[in-house]
Design an enzyme around this catalytic site. Structure first.
Site, short mmCIF file in Angstrom:
data_model
loop_
_atom_site.label_atom_id
_atom_site.label_comp_id
_atom_site.label_asym_id
_atom_site.label_seq_id
_atom_site.Cartn_x
_atom_site.Cartn_y
_atom_site.Cartn_z
CE LYS A 57 -3.60 -2.54 2.46
NZ LYS A 57 -4.10 -2.89 3.81
CD GLN A 101 -2.86 -4.36 7.06
OE1 GLN A 101 -2.88 -3.41 6.30
NE2 GLN A 101 -3.51 -5.48 6.79
CG ASP A 124 -9.33 -0.23 5.86
OD1 ASP A 124 -9.37 -0.47 4.64
OD2 ASP A 124 -8.61 -0.84 6.67
#
Ligand code: NAP
Length: 299
Positions: A57, A101, A124
């Site tokens: 990413k 994450q 997200d």
């Protein structure tokens, strides 16, 4: 039965490049106004897969002109310290998106983490406000990246979703549940009749065989076999599973939830894995980040 050919592959890498191009254009407009989108990654501990995902990413951000930074916190971090760091990033005007994450260590309450994120920086899409907006069909929120990527993958490869029988395998909060909510909305790229299956579903194979679009998001290696797929159906493989393989470097390799070799010959269209949903997930993250930056400036 359909002929065996690679013509039925949905090229997730090429479609992700299309999304990236659109995001580049948004970023160019923002830069022209003196605004560079910023994305902060928080990684807790040294989980090897998390390191790889965050690294991929970060590289994608660099290619598109998003300024990213990664904060690595020790596996033993206290929950209150993690939440404090998120609150600091919420208040940082140079940061428009924050991604924590997964997986997080067991002593950390994921719900508390998502609740602490500012919904406006939750690129997200896991904050309850964004999940609620998704369910309500409110386009003002951020849609979780993998479900959004699957929808774009279907739209951009010309798969008719409206009115289709869609079967989603897996009711996880990251993929299955939000994806089902997304595809049943009264909206472009949706309007499907959605069945959401899980480990307690009766006659799972029967549900699968009814599907015009079958989406596997279970984390169960090669679970979907040809006998579970209606000939001509579109098959999307979200799963990422590490399996032992003595012939592979390191003794293991990644496979999806679909028995690709068996299913490809009868599928109308199918995603390869890797090279299907994964690149689209990253593309939607960057797209959400550029949008978060634009929204922060009222653009
Ligand atoms: P999750 O939260 O663990 O959910 C898995 C779901 O699958 C659960 O609902 C579970 O049922 C169901 N399930 C598992 N085995 C099953 C079986 N044999 N029969 C029926 N249902 C079964 O997983 P997730 O986070 O949603 O992720 C799903 C998969 O997608 C994983 O492989 C993950 O690595 C992958 N993934 C890929 C991407 C990408 O970008 N490609 C992104 C995110 C996740 P119960 O609820 O009944 O337990």
């Amino acid at each position: 039965m359909a002929t065996v050919t690679s013509d039925n592959l949905i090229d997730g890498r090429a479609l992700a490049e299309e999304v990236h191009q659109e995001t580049r254009e948004t970023i160019a407009r923002l830069l022209a106004q003196g605004l560079q989108p910023g994305l902060a990654f928080i990684r807790v501990g040294e989980d090897p897969a998390s390191r790889v995902y965050v690294g991929m990413k970060e590289k994608a951000c660099a290619r598109l002109g998003i300024k990213s930074r990664t904060e690595v916190l020790p596996e033993t971090v206290e929950q209150r310290d993690l939440l404090r760091r998120i609150s600091e990033l919420n208040a940082d005007p140079t940061i428009h998106g924050i991604l924590v994450q997964a997986p997080l260590p067991c002593h950390i309450d994921s719900a508390a983490v998502f609740n602490t994120l500012s919904p406006r920086k939750d690129v997200d899409g896991f904050h309850p406000v964004n999940m609620g907006r998704l369910l309500l069909g409110d386009p003002g929120g951020f849609v979780p990246c993998t479900p959004a990527g699957v929808q774009q993958l279907l739209l951009r490869s010309g798969v008719p979703v409206a009115g289709a029988e869609v079967v989603v395998l897996g009711r996880g909060n990251i993929v299955g549940k939000p994806l089902a909510a997304l595809l049943l909305q009264k909206a472009t790229g949706a309007d499907a009749t959605v069945t959401l299956c899980h480990s307690r579903s009766r006659n799972l194979a029967g549900h699968c065989r009814r599907a015009d679009i079958l989406i596997a998001a279970m984390g169960s290696p090669r679970f979907v076999t040809a006998s579970m797929v209606k000939p001509g159906a579109v098959v999307v493989d979200v799963g990422v599973n590490r399996v032992e393989d003595a012939s592979a470097p390191g003794g293991s390799r990644l496979v999806g939830d679909v028995d690709f070799e068996g299913v490809q010959p009868i599928a109308g269209k199918i995603t390869p894995n890797p090279g299907g949903v994964g690149p689209m997930t990253i593309a939607m993250l960057l797209s959400n980040t550029a949008r978060a930056a634009a929204l922060s400036a009222g653009l």
